[in-house]
Design an enzyme around this catalytic site. Structure first.
Site: not given
Ligand SMILES: *[C@@H]1O[C@H](CO)[C@@H](O)[C@H](O)[C@H]1NC(C)=O
Ligand SMILES: *[C@@H]1O[C@H](CO)[C@@H](O)[C@H](O)[C@H]1NC(C)=O
Ligand SMILES: *[C@@H]1O[C@H](CO)[C@@H](O)[C@H](O)[C@H]1NC(C)=O
Ligand SMILES: *[C@@H]1O[C@H](CO)[C@@H](O)[C@H](O)[C@H]1NC(C)=O
Ligand SMILES: *[C@@H]1O[C@H](CO)[C@@H](O)[C@H](O)[C@H]1NC(C)=O
Ligand SMILES: [Cu+2]
Length: 759
Positions: A374, A465
């Site tokens: 990420d 997320y």
């Protein structure tokens, strides 16, 4: 949308008095500070100047993938070797440097190339150099075109092929899903898609695995069982080809083969995806009813005594009950801590999140192949406003975060919060009592000490997320790092046959199993840079003791301590039967080496698959609980932000850090992983809950002091009986109880900063 959200949130705003909010003064100008907006603009201009010879298209959104343009500018790490003489002595403040990623599609061999630009501010001494030294894969800051970030320009180049394939099957997708894709810009299009990561294995080719979804706010939970796989090597779209179509767990290498199967009735959509999506929004669900008394305001953590911490907001420097530290922020990594001291003694030089890996599983081309890093998308860039009273307690100090964005700097208002909170349990307590049937006379005393911690928190929403990072500086000198995840599952379509990859969680949605591994760096400097990593194993040994002659040899526990000799990746021992401590050669009053212990907390895991082709060599840092390496200016990061697309030929290979160097009485870094094995469940709908998706680790003094760090705290009680047993002596240590003032107001606030500010 904006005003209605602001209205809902404003309905429960509590304003509390903040007596004694104070500011600190950092001892030194923060050498880890991010580059200033003026520096960013000057670096941008320098890169675009004809003298730089980079031939850049500006603004980048007008560029195509065969042009050269700046991907981003960020702050380059300041070398530790340059910082120490400055913070610990009279050395000069190290020069600031920027890093810049330039997508050089215009070259004969197109690449992404990273540069370092400095010293800053830009002057005639400033140079643009290739940034190679932080990448150990052999190609420095160069990333092959196929592996570079899949940006809008690459998207545009592969779009015509995708649109043409989907146009050919539009009649079928209409019948199966009631949706069509004629291209992103076609008015008739009513499907959207996501695609795979990694897009390449070694940079020699690229693949695009497209999974379609309904175009709703909750697209992550509304996957459709329709995949188109395109091979898209290089920059020439005429070479892009269809690898195939996947649906119903079947693969069709051509549109014709797919159509034949469809015409033969072999393709169905047995579990239609609902078009509605309220079920997946994080709103109150009327149909679930109410719970008794839940209409009352929930308990709140409030700094009733006023602020007990000080901040230098210019230098991002904080002091709290003996703790002091600097903070920094980068576009890719978000929040970082430096020079963490307790009672004036350095414990950690750098504490920072390095990567968040997520790897999925499933019998679909997308779930089977997905691995995310990420940082690829940027934790700093994706962090945003925190909701006071919910994300952080009412009255928390909310700090802005900012990152370079093109030539400008984007400010994320209220993206970091700092607050002191009650731990919810006492730090220490003991009751001594000799009352009772067996004592002739009675005495009793009871001591109890309050536990609190200063929390520094931010939340990065990277795609589906929301990662909540929480750093808690405890009053006893321990420090807890926690990460939690909420937000949407990246779900797969539901297949009756695929329970082994996760449960059905909605009509047409399967919660795809996945691992989350969040890698952190803790460059411990326990009382200086020279440290060792001690492993104290708890072993059962056979021994005899003369006073137990009848036992002969018997089993007994024993501590077997040794220092790690060489750089190594290692896992926490089974059953917690080992203690891991970073120690100094300096000793405490009892002659014991002063150290800090690394105590596993909740869900300390590593990646499940060590040898998946999608995470083979670019994710080595996620494959052990811990790793210990020697500190080098050339090894500041566990990963590189574009590594994800190079599993077989990494730009940066963490495994190469382990080249047998001694880690005994040396400057060492401990890398550790938090995360979770995400056993998805229907309670992940609508979103994953922070209670369960949680992981932590604690660093605690281990013979660092001569005794527990509580004796100097005044927030405590000592209660003892006097000589006359009816008399009670009650010691409160002079901390007043009654100086709290809470004003409850319900102001309508329109300053909730949902929008970023650009400077
Ligand atoms: C500059 O880049 C463009 C493509 O963006 C290319 O057409 C042109 O030839 C390049 N000029 C030089 C001098 O390399
Ligand atoms: C660089 O700039 C400084 C200050 O503007 C000037 O004094 C110096 O002569 C310049 N040096 C060169 C090599 O241009
Ligand atoms: C979704 O599932 C629920 C519960 O089984 C059912 O009542 C509903 O009809 C289903 N919706 C669709 C669109 O299939
Ligand atoms: C944060 O940004 C806001 C704008 O939303 C600005 O008013 C405020 O001064 C900034 N705070 C700090 C500490 O820079
Ligand atoms: C940091 O140290 C490395 C290795 O010595 C060196 O190559 C690099 O230029 C330094 N970086 C900066 C910003 O000075
Ligand atoms: Cu998850």
């Amino acid at each position: 949308m904006r005003s209605s959200l602001a209205y809902i949130l404003a309905a429960v705003t509590l304003t509390i008095a903040r007596p004694g909010e104070t500011s600190a003064r950092a001892p030194k100008t923060n050498p880890w500070a991010q580059i200033t907006p003026a520096d960013t603009a000057a670096v941008w201009d320098l890169l675009h100047s004809p003298a730089a010879g980079l031939n850049l298209t500006d603004p980048p959104f007008t560029a195509s993938q065969t042009d050269n343009y700046v991907a981003f500018i960020d702050t380059l790490h300041t070398n530790k070797s340059a910082v120490l003489p400055y913070i610990d002595g009279n050395g000069l403040q190290p020069a600031k440097f920027a890093r810049a990623v330039i997508f050089e599609g215009g070259r004969t061999v197109p690449i992404s190339q990273e540069y370092m630009i400095g010293p800053l501010p830009v002057s005639n001494r400033t140079r643009i150099q290739k940034l190679d030294y932080i990448f150990n894969g052999g190609k420095g800051g160069t990333v092959p075109f196929n592996a570079r970030f899949f940006d809008l320009q690459r998207d545009a180049a592969s779009e015509p092929l995708l649109a043409s394939v989907m146009t050919e099957v539009a009649d079928i997708t209409t019948e199966l899903f009631g949706g069509v894709y004629y291209g992103a810009d076609d008015d008739r299009t009513d499907l959207i898609y996501t695609f795979d990561t990694p897009v390449s294995t070694d940079g020699s080719s690229a693949v695009r695995i497209v999974m379609f979804r309904y175009p709703t706010e909750v697209e992550f939970l509304q996957p459709l069982d329709f995949y188109v796989i395109l091979d898209i090597p290089g920059t020439d779209p005429s070479k892009y080809t269809l690898r195939g179509i996947v649906t119903n767990e079947k693969f069709f290498s051509t549109v014709d083969k797919f159509r034949q199967a469809y015409d033969a009735g072999e393709i169905t959509n047995p579990y239609p995806q609902p078009r509605d999506y309220e079920w997946a929004q994080l709103t109150r669900k009327e149909e679930m009813g109410t719970r008794p008394l839940e209409n009352k305001l929930a308990p709140q953590s409030i700094e009733l005594g006023g602020k007990r911490y000080k901040i230098d907001t210019q230098q991002n420097y904080v002091e709290y009950l003996g703790w002091s530290f600097y903070m920094s922020w980068t576009r890719q990594l978000g929040l970082m801590f430096f020079d963490v001291k307790f009672k004036g003694e350095r414990i950690i030089y750098e504490l920072s999140m390095q990567e968040a890996t997520a790897q999925y599983a499933g019998n679909t081309p997308k779930a089977a192949s997905t691995v995310y890093h990420d940082t690829h998308y940027g934790f700093g860039a994706q962090s945003a406003v925190l909701v006071e009273g919910f994300d952080c307690p009412f009255g928390a100090t909310l700090l802005n975060a900012s990152y370079p964005d093109g030539r400008h700097t984007t400010i994320k208002p209220q993206a970091i919060c700092i607050f002191e909170a009650d731990y919810g349990f006492p730090l220490a307590r003991h009751r001594t009592s000799s009352f009772g049937p067996f004592q002739g006379y009675g005495f009793s005393d009871l001591g109890v000490v309050k536990a609190s911690a200063l929390h520094v928190r931010h939340i990065a929403t990277v795609g589906n997320y929301d990662y909540l990072f929480d750093f808690a500086f405890n009053v006893d000198g321990s420090l807890e790092v926690g990460v939690r995840a909420s937000g949407y599952l990246q779900a797969s379509p539901y297949y009756k046959t695929q329970g082994r990859f996760g449960p059905r969680v909605h009509n047409s949605t399967q919660g795809s199993y996945h691992d989350h591994v969040v890698t952190f760096k803790a460059d411990f400097d326990v009382l200086g840079t020279k440290n060792s990593f001690q492993v104290t194993e708890l072993k059962t040994v056979k021994q005899s003791q003369p006073w137990f002659p009848e036992l002969g040899e018997f089993d007994q526990m024993e501590l077997q301590a040794s220092n790690l000799k060489r750089e190594k990746q290692l896992n926490f021992a089974e059953n917690g039967q080992a203690m891991y401590t970073v120690i100094s050669e300096r000793t405490n009053a009892w002659g014991e080496k002063r150290g800090y212990r690394i105590t596993p907390g909740h869900s300390n895991i590593h990646l499940t698959s060590p040898n998946s082709p999608f995470s083979r060599k670019q994710s080595e840092f996620s494959k052990s609980h811990l790793a210990v390496t020697r500190v080098h200016d050339t090894e500041p990061y566990a990963n590189s932000w574009q590594n994800i697309n190079l599993p077989e030929a990494p730009q940066h290979d963490f495994a190469k850090f382990f080249n047998d160097e001694s880690v005994e009485d040396e400057d060492i870094t401990v890398w550790f992983n938090l995360g979770m094995h995400h056993f998805t469940r229907s309670e992940d709908i609508p979103v994953t809950l922070f209670t369960e998706a949680s992981s932590s680790i604690l660093f605690a003094p281990q013979n660092f002091f001569d005794r527990a760090q509580e004796g100097d705290l005044q927030n405590r009680r000592w209660i003892e009986t006097g000589e006359d047993q009816d008399e009670l002596n009650f010691e409160a240590y002079g901390v007043p109880l009654a100086n709290c003032a809470i004003n409850l107001r319900e102001p309508v606030t329109n300053i909730l900063p949902w929008e970023d500010l650009i400077v």
